[in-house]
Structures are given as C-alpha cells and as structure tokens.
Scaffold this motif. Structure first.
Motif, PDB file in Angstrom:
ATOM      1  N   THR A  16      48.111  36.821  30.757  1.00 35.73           N
ATOM      2  CA  THR A  16      47.368  36.741  29.485  1.00 35.73           C
ATOM      3  C   THR A  16      48.355  36.675  28.307  1.00 35.73           C
ATOM      4  OG1 THR A  16      47.324  39.146  29.339  1.00 35.73           O
ATOM      5  CG2 THR A  16      45.396  38.102  30.332  1.00 35.73           C
ATOM      6  N   ALA A  17      47.818  36.388  27.127  1.00 33.63           N
ATOM      7  CA  ALA A  17      48.604  36.460  25.882  1.00 33.63           C
ATOM      8  C   ALA A  17      47.642  36.874  24.784  1.00 33.63           C
ATOM      9  CB  ALA A  17      49.240  35.118  25.547  1.00 33.63           C
ATOM     10  N   ARG A  18      48.182  37.196  23.616  1.00 33.61           N
ATOM     11  CA  ARG A  18      47.293  37.567  22.512  1.00 33.61           C
ATOM     12  C   ARG A  18      46.875  36.304  21.754  1.00 33.61           C
ATOM     13  NH1 ARG A  18      45.335  41.828  19.315  1.00 33.61           N
ATOM     14  NH2 ARG A  18      44.672  40.809  17.449  1.00 33.61           N
ATOM     15  N   HIS A  19      45.562  35.978  21.822  1.00 37.40           N
ATOM     16  CA  HIS A  19      45.132  34.650  21.373  1.00 37.40           C
ATOM     17  C   HIS A  19      45.424  34.355  19.901  1.00 37.40           C
ATOM     18  CE1 HIS A  19      41.978  37.347  20.524  1.00 37.40           C
ATOM     19  NE2 HIS A  19      41.052  36.943  21.353  1.00 37.40           N
ATOM     20  N   ASP A  20      45.012  35.235  18.979  1.00 36.67           N
ATOM     21  CA  ASP A  20      45.187  34.850  17.571  1.00 36.67           C
ATOM     22  C   ASP A  20      46.664  34.896  17.156  1.00 36.67           C
ATOM     23  OD1 ASP A  20      44.993  37.555  17.808  1.00 36.67           O
ATOM     24  OD2 ASP A  20      43.292  37.790  16.444  1.00 36.67           O
ATOM     25  N   ALA A  21      47.457  35.686  17.881  1.00 36.29           N
ATOM     26  CA  ALA A  21      48.897  35.697  17.590  1.00 36.29           C
ATOM     27  C   ALA A  21      49.510  34.314  17.840  1.00 36.29           C
ATOM     28  CB  ALA A  21      49.608  36.741  18.441  1.00 36.29           C
ATOM     29  N   VAL A  22      48.921  33.592  18.795  1.00 40.11           N
ATOM     30  CA  VAL A  22      49.446  32.257  19.090  1.00 40.11           C
ATOM     31  C   VAL A  22      49.210  31.338  17.889  1.00 40.11           C
ATOM     32  CG1 VAL A  22      49.236  30.283  20.644  1.00 40.11           C
ATOM     33  CG2 VAL A  22      49.069  32.601  21.550  1.00 40.11           C
ATOM     34  N   ALA A  23      47.991  31.412  17.338  1.00 40.05           N
ATOM     35  CA  ALA A  23      47.701  30.584  16.151  1.00 40.05           C
ATOM     36  C   ALA A  23      48.619  30.983  14.999  1.00 40.05           C
ATOM     37  CB  ALA A  23      46.233  30.745  15.750  1.00 40.05           C
ATOM     38  N   TRP A  24      48.758  32.277  14.773  1.00 38.45           N
ATOM     39  CA  TRP A  24      49.573  32.724  13.643  1.00 38.45           C
ATOM     40  C   TRP A  24      51.056  32.453  13.849  1.00 38.45           C
ATOM     41  CZ3 TRP A  24      48.142  33.307   8.971  1.00 38.45           C
ATOM     42  CH2 TRP A  24      46.781  33.505   8.730  1.00 38.45           C
ATOM     43  N   GLY A  25      51.508  32.625  15.067  1.00 36.67           N
ATOM     44  CA  GLY A  25      52.927  32.355  15.353  1.00 36.67           C
ATOM     45  C   GLY A  25      53.272  30.907  15.082  1.00 36.67           C
ATOM     46  N   TYR A  26      52.413  29.990  15.572  1.00 36.54           N
ATOM     47  CA  TYR A  26      52.667  28.566  15.344  1.00 36.54           C
ATOM     48  C   TYR A  26      52.522  28.220  13.857  1.00 36.54           C
ATOM     49  CZ  TYR A  26      53.077  26.882  20.183  1.00 36.54           C
ATOM     50  OH  TYR A  26      53.517  26.614  21.455  1.00 36.54           O
ATOM     51  N   ALA A  27      51.497  28.812  13.199  1.00 37.16           N
ATOM     52  CA  ALA A  27      51.266  28.487  11.780  1.00 37.16           C
ATOM     53  C   ALA A  27      52.471  28.900  10.948  1.00 37.16           C
ATOM     54  CB  ALA A  27      50.008  29.198  11.289  1.00 37.16           C
ATOM     55  N   ARG A  28      52.957  30.101  11.188  1.00 35.89           N
ATOM     56  CA  ARG A  28      54.079  30.584  10.383  1.00 35.89           C
ATOM     57  C   ARG A  28      55.333  29.741  10.641  1.00 35.89           C
ATOM     58  NH1 ARG A  28      56.781  36.485  11.046  1.00 35.89           N
ATOM     59  NH2 ARG A  28      57.814  35.407  12.750  1.00 35.89           N
ATOM     60  N   ALA A  29      55.576  29.451  11.932  1.00 34.31           N
ATOM     61  CA  ALA A  29      56.786  28.695  12.267  1.00 34.31           C
ATOM     62  C   ALA A  29      56.704  27.259  11.730  1.00 34.31           C
ATOM     63  CB  ALA A  29      56.997  28.701  13.775  1.00 34.31           C
ATOM     64  N   ALA A  30      55.509  26.664  11.766  1.00 30.43           N
ATOM     65  CA  ALA A  30      55.346  25.303  11.237  1.00 30.43           C
ATOM     66  C   ALA A  30      55.499  25.329   9.714  1.00 30.43           C
ATOM     67  CB  ALA A  30      53.969  24.752  11.622  1.00 30.43           C
ATOM     68  N   SER A  31      54.879  26.315   9.092  1.00 30.40           N
ATOM     69  CA  SER A  31      54.947  26.435   7.634  1.00 30.40           C
ATOM     70  C   SER A  31      56.397  26.612   7.170  1.00 30.40           C
ATOM     71  CB  SER A  31      54.073  27.625   7.217  1.00 30.40           C
ATOM     72  OG  SER A  31      54.289  27.951   5.895  1.00 30.40           O
ATOM     73  N   ASP A  32      57.155  27.407   7.908  1.00 26.53           N
ATOM     74  CA  ASP A  32      58.571  27.603   7.589  1.00 26.53           C
ATOM     75  C   ASP A  32      59.332  26.282   7.566  1.00 26.53           C
ATOM     76  OD1 ASP A  32      58.424  30.289   7.302  1.00 26.53           O
ATOM     77  OD2 ASP A  32      59.273  30.791   9.269  1.00 26.53           O
ATOM     78  N   ARG A  33      58.871  25.313   8.362  1.00 25.10           N
ATOM     79  CA  ARG A  33      59.570  24.025   8.433  1.00 25.10           C
ATOM     80  C   ARG A  33      58.967  22.993   7.490  1.00 25.10           C
ATOM     81  NH1 ARG A  33      62.920  23.472  13.185  1.00 25.10           N
ATOM     82  NH2 ARG A  33      63.019  25.502  14.222  1.00 25.10           N
ATOM     83  N   GLY A  34      58.053  23.438   6.616  1.00 27.42           N
ATOM     84  CA  GLY A  34      57.543  22.544   5.575  1.00 27.42           C
ATOM     85  C   GLY A  34      56.156  21.982   5.810  1.00 27.42           C
ATOM     86  N   VAL A  35      55.550  22.313   6.940  1.00 25.84           N
ATOM     87  CA  VAL A  35      54.194  21.814   7.229  1.00 25.84           C
ATOM     88  C   VAL A  35      53.190  22.488   6.299  1.00 25.84           C
ATOM     89  CG1 VAL A  35      52.358  21.885   8.982  1.00 25.84           C
ATOM     90  CG2 VAL A  35      54.716  21.285   9.653  1.00 25.84           C
ATOM     91  N   HIS A  36      52.208  21.738   5.808  1.00 21.32           N
ATOM     92  CA  HIS A  36      51.114  22.312   5.020  1.00 21.32           C
ATOM     93  C   HIS A  36      49.981  22.725   5.959  1.00 21.32           C
ATOM     94  CE1 HIS A  36      51.863  20.711   0.681  1.00 21.32           C
ATOM     95  NE2 HIS A  36      52.783  21.562   1.101  1.00 21.32           N
ATOM     96  N   VAL A  37      49.612  23.989   5.869  1.00 27.03           N
ATOM     97  CA  VAL A  37      48.486  24.482   6.671  1.00 27.03           C
ATOM     98  C   VAL A  37      47.349  24.740   5.690  1.00 27.03           C
ATOM     99  CG1 VAL A  37      47.703  26.309   8.203  1.00 27.03           C
ATOM    100  CG2 VAL A  37      50.070  25.495   8.364  1.00 27.03           C
ATOM    101  N   ILE A  38      46.317  23.896   5.761  1.00 27.30           N
ATOM    102  CA  ILE A  38      45.267  23.921   4.724  1.00 27.30           C
ATOM    103  C   ILE A  38      43.952  24.404   5.336  1.00 27.30           C
ATOM    104  CG2 ILE A  38      44.013  22.516   3.040  1.00 27.30           C
ATOM    105  CD1 ILE A  38      46.489  20.614   3.093  1.00 27.30           C
ATOM    106  N   GLN A  39      43.551  25.588   4.928  1.00 28.69           N
ATOM    107  CA  GLN A  39      42.317  26.171   5.470  1.00 28.69           C
ATOM    108  C   GLN A  39      41.129  25.866   4.569  1.00 28.69           C
ATOM    109  OE1 GLN A  39      43.393  30.210   7.480  1.00 28.69           O
ATOM    110  NE2 GLN A  39      44.500  30.070   5.562  1.00 28.69           N
ATOM    111  N   ASN A  40      39.927  26.222   5.046  1.00 32.95           N
ATOM    112  CA  ASN A  40      38.684  26.024   4.277  1.00 32.95           C
ATOM    113  C   ASN A  40      38.559  24.595   3.766  1.00 32.95           C
ATOM    114  OD1 ASN A  40      37.823  28.749   4.492  1.00 32.95           O
ATOM    115  ND2 ASN A  40      39.481  29.262   3.066  1.00 32.95           N
ATOM    116  N   CYS A  41      38.905  23.659   4.592  1.00 31.57           N
ATOM    117  CA  CYS A  41      38.908  22.241   4.215  1.00 31.57           C
ATOM    118  C   CYS A  41      38.322  21.458   5.385  1.00 31.57           C
ATOM    119  CB  CYS A  41      40.346  21.814   3.916  1.00 31.57           C
ATOM    120  SG  CYS A  41      40.505  20.110   3.381  1.00 31.57           S
ATOM    121  N   GLU A  42      37.090  21.028   5.245  1.00 28.67           N
ATOM    122  CA  GLU A  42      36.431  20.360   6.372  1.00 28.67           C
ATOM    123  C   GLU A  42      36.606  18.852   6.290  1.00 28.67           C
ATOM    124  OE1 GLU A  42      32.378  21.487   6.906  1.00 28.67           O
ATOM    125  OE2 GLU A  42      32.072  20.103   8.582  1.00 28.67           O
TER     126      GLU A  42
END
Ligand code: FAD
Ligand code: PYC
Length: 417
Positions: free
Chosen positions: A181-207
């Motif tokens: 097993t793994a911790r599910h939301d940590a996976v989303a947050w881990g990738y989001a933070r690491a991508a954001s650190d490299r300049g990726v825009h993570v845009i929420q509440n945007c359908e």
C-alpha cells in the motif's frame, strides 16, 4: 487521535517549503502553455513532474476542476501489485512497482509505500487454476508471485478463518510479497510539489468545458471556468470523466463510468499485517497506519457519476469481510465513500495518441489505476514529449479496439465489474 484530511496533508507539504505556499493558491493561468494536462490526480500531476524532470518541458499546466487528489487518487484503497496476466499489463505495472520502491526518495516526500504483501484468496478450483496461471506468467516475466496453502495463508495473515466449515472456504492463496500500500493523497501532493518546484503551474478549481482546435484540426487550447487557455499539446487524464472530455474534441471513447465504493472502520491497534483480496466474494482489506481497516467493494452494477454509490454494495462487502475474518464482526464502520471509475471493455487502460493531432489520452484504468500511478505518469510524459508511446505502453493504444488485439485482464483486475 489526530484527524487527517487533504488539507492537513497540504499544510504538511507546505511546512518548511519556501515558495510552495504561494503556489498552493493556484497561479493565474498563462495565455499559452506548451502542454496542458487535464486532471489533477496522481497520473496527471506525475506526468507533469516527469515532463519537467526527464524531458525538460516546464511550460506545463495541470488543470483540475476541484482540489488536487480529490478524484480517485484520494478515494482508493491504495493496493499496489503487479501480478497481472498479459505482457502489456505486466510491463506497465511492474515498471510502476519499481518506481514506487524509490518514489519517496525521488520526490523527497514520504508517500508511505509499504510492501507488506498482497494475498489473493482462492475459494474454488476455478480460482486455483486461474491464480496458478497468473503465478507462472508472472514468474516467467521476472515478477514475484507464489502459491500458499491455507495454513501458510493463515500464518501470513492470522485473522483469516481457514476452517473447512467457513461460508467461503479457502483452498489456497497467491502472495506477491513486494505488493502493498501507499498513502494516496501524499502521492498527489508529492508529485504536485515536485512538479511545481520545477516550474509547472498547478491550477485548481478550474474546470475544462471545451477543447478548441485550430484550422489544421490540431488542438489549440481549452475553454475553462477561468477562461480560454492556449496549449500546443493537451493530455486528458481525468479518470471517470475522460469520455466526456474527449467528446469535446469529437473523439468517442470505448469507456463507461461506474461508481466503486470503499469504507474505513474505527481505528484499532495494529492487527492486520498485509493486504488480502477475495476476488470471488468482492472484498479486499488492509489496515492503514492510522489504524482503520480499509475495505473496498466491487463496482456498482450501473453507470453513474455518483461519488457515493448504493448501500447494498457496502453491506454485501461487510458480510463477506465478517465471514472471512470473524474477529471483525463487532468492529464499527466509520466512513463510506465512492469514486468514479472509467472502464474499458477489456479492463485494460488506454494510453496513446488520438485521431486529433496533439491530443493525447490516458484513461480506462478502471478499478486498478492507483498502483499504476508512477508508471503511467512516467510513460504518459514520454508520450506527450515524443508524440508516440514508450515501448512499455505500446500495447495500450486506442487502436486495439479497431484491430481486436484486446488485453483481457478481467481476472487480474480483481474487483468485480
Ligand atoms: P483521478 O485521481 O480521479 O484524477 C482525475 C482528476 O480529473 C480528478 O481530480 C477530477 O476532479 C479531474 N477532472 C475531471 N473532470 C475534469 C474537468 N472537466 N476539468 C478539470 N479536471 C477534471 N486502484 C488500485 O490500483 N488499487 C486500489 O486499491 C484501488 N482501489 C480503489 C478504490 C476505490 C473506491 C476507487 C474509486 C478506485 C480505486 N482504484 C484502485 C482505482 C484508482 O483510484 C484510479 O484508477 C486512479 O486513482 C486514477 O488516478 P487518476 O490520476 O487517473 O484519476
Ligand atoms: O486493483 O488491486 C486493485 C484493486 C483493489 C481494490 C480496487 N482495486
């Protein structure tokens, strides 16, 4: 006991991490990106991370209609394994399992991957023959999987009832020790933070409401609730909603969406050492690090976009769990929820190009895409960057529904559908 939520995990991610807090409030979208990924689940965020890390493509936006990991990534029962039957599946799930093994180090974020072993119970001669076929196929592919007698299964998982008089008697089990097993939301947050650190825009509440195309038919951007956002390439990775979004570009997908339910019990001291799945009785169980029993069901038998699901599925699953593990009969259920899975006719995913130029799709992971997250994301990044599938994902193309080269993983998918 401390109560966790996605927000608590978010706060943890932000703590001591300069710059992330500002980006937690989504950045204003740029006019145009090289790549837009629709869907801020583990697959989409992970693909953005690998695009930046391995392909040097950082002018990327991940567009999420709700909050990060609020889809199936944050709703699943976190079972990780690679004991599938066909080469196409074993390739991708084993690639993923290997990435899980180093993911916390790679992201510098603890995704709590725990290889505690995944056991699949066999209840009859059909199960036994099918599972042993999987064991042989896995071993030939270099993947660990072994057969256990009922006594060996009980030794590995003491709460299991192996009495011959049990309602669902057991004639053996498979065990993949590297599964877990793994911790599910940590996976989303881990990738989001690491991508954001490299300049990726993570845009929420945007359908995403529409996909716009240029005069030559190729994609030019997305219509969203924050307005039009231009893009040279678009990848759709929005589990449960992929057919709806692909229809915005006039692409019809072989997908249907069904709810899948799960629940957790009240927290208890450590009692359950591994993951157990019973595919015949539609129930699977593990214990989270918070102490809750994490229990899941088979899919609801109707198409829907409901994130709850029907009551009868949960009661059926709880009946089955209490028969397999009688000591849990008096444990209280704490919380139940559902997620929307998008399913293909052969129960295998689709990752590849589409009839629309520069539009890519990653979908059809159905009830089993959490385990695939790092592998799928890694190969999706390759697809977007190079414009053609990585050799490990070469069999997963949309084209197989035209040629008939289907990958029937109904048995390994393991969750009733
Ligand atoms: P998601 O995490 O669903 O992300 C897609 C995102 O797209 C969502 O956040 C959604 O809000 C967003 N989106 C949708 N429409 C739009 C739009 N128009 N615009 C912008 N964004 C949009 N798999 C396993 O391997 N092991 C398991 O034990 C397991 N258990 C499961 C149990 C349950 C109850 C459920 C529901 C699923 C389970 N799965 C399991 C399957 C697994 O959860 C999924 O296959 C996987 O998480 C999919 O990840 P994803 O990133 O593709 O999708
Ligand atoms: O794919 O292992 C799996 C799974 C377990 C529960 C839901 N999916």
């Amino acid at each position: 006991m401390r109560k966790y939520s996605i927000f608590a995990v978010a706060r943890e991610a932000m703590r001591g991490h300069k710059g992330w807090e500002a980006q937690w409030t989504s950045p204003e979208p740029r006019k145009e990106y090289d790549v837009i990924i629709v869907g801020g689940g583990g697959h989409g965020l992970g693909a953005a991370y690998y695009l930046a890390k391995e392909h040097g493509i950082t002018n990327v936006a991940v567009i999420e209609k709700g909050w990060l990991g609020g889809g199936n990534t944050g709703r699943n029962t976190t079972i990780i394994r690679s004991n599938y039957l066909y080469d196409e599946s074993m390739n991708i799930y084993e690639h993923s399992l290997k990435l899980w093994e180093g993911l916390s180090q790679d992201l510098n974020y603890n995704v709590m991957y725990s290889p505690r072993g995944v056991m699949m119970l066999s209840h009859n001669i059909n199960d036994k023959q099918s599972f042993q076929r999987h064991i042989h196929a896995n071993r030939l592919h270099g993947i660990d999987n072994e057969w256990l007698t009922p006594e060996q299964a009980k030794a590995y998982c003491p709460p299991l009832d192996i009495a011959a008089t049990a309602r669902y008697p057991i004639n053996g089990a498979t065990l993949q020790r590297r599964g877990g097993t793994a911790r599910h939301d940590a996976v989303a947050w881990g990738y989001a933070r690491a991508a954001s650190d490299r300049g990726v825009h993570v845009i929420q509440n945007c359908e995403v409401k529409g996909i716009r195309r240029g005069p030559d038919g190729s994609v030019s951007g997305v219509e969203t609730t924050k307005g039009f956002i231009g893009a040279k390439k678009i990848a759709v990775s929005a589990s449960g909603h992929n057919s709806v979004i692909m229809a915005m570009a006039d692409v019809r997908m072989p997908l249907h969406s069904t709810p899948l339910q799960a629940l957790v019990s009240e927290p208890m001291k450590p009692i359950f050492p591994c993951v157990v799945m019973s595919n015949s009785v539609h129930a699977y169980i593990s214990q989270s690090d918070k102490g809750e029993l994490v229990i899941g069901a088979g899919t609801d038998q109707y198409n829907s976009y409901s994130q709850n699901g029907g009551l009868q599925i949960v009661t059926h699953t709880l009946d089955a769990i209490c028969e397999l593990f009688p000591m849990f009969r008096r444990v209280k259920m704490m919380r139940q929820w559902g997620g929307i899975t998008d399913n293909t006719p052969d129960r295998s995913a689709i990752q590849g190009v589409t009839p629309v130029k520069n539009l890519f799709v990653n979908c059809g992971w159905g009830t089993g895409g959490f385990k695939a997250t790092p592998g799928s994301a890694h190969l999706l990044a390759h697809l977007i960057a190079k414009g053609e599938p990585h050799r490990l994902a070469a069999g997963l193309t949309l084209d197989r529904f035209r040629t008939g080269r289907l990958i029937d993983e109904a048995a390994a998918a393991a969750v009733a559908h």
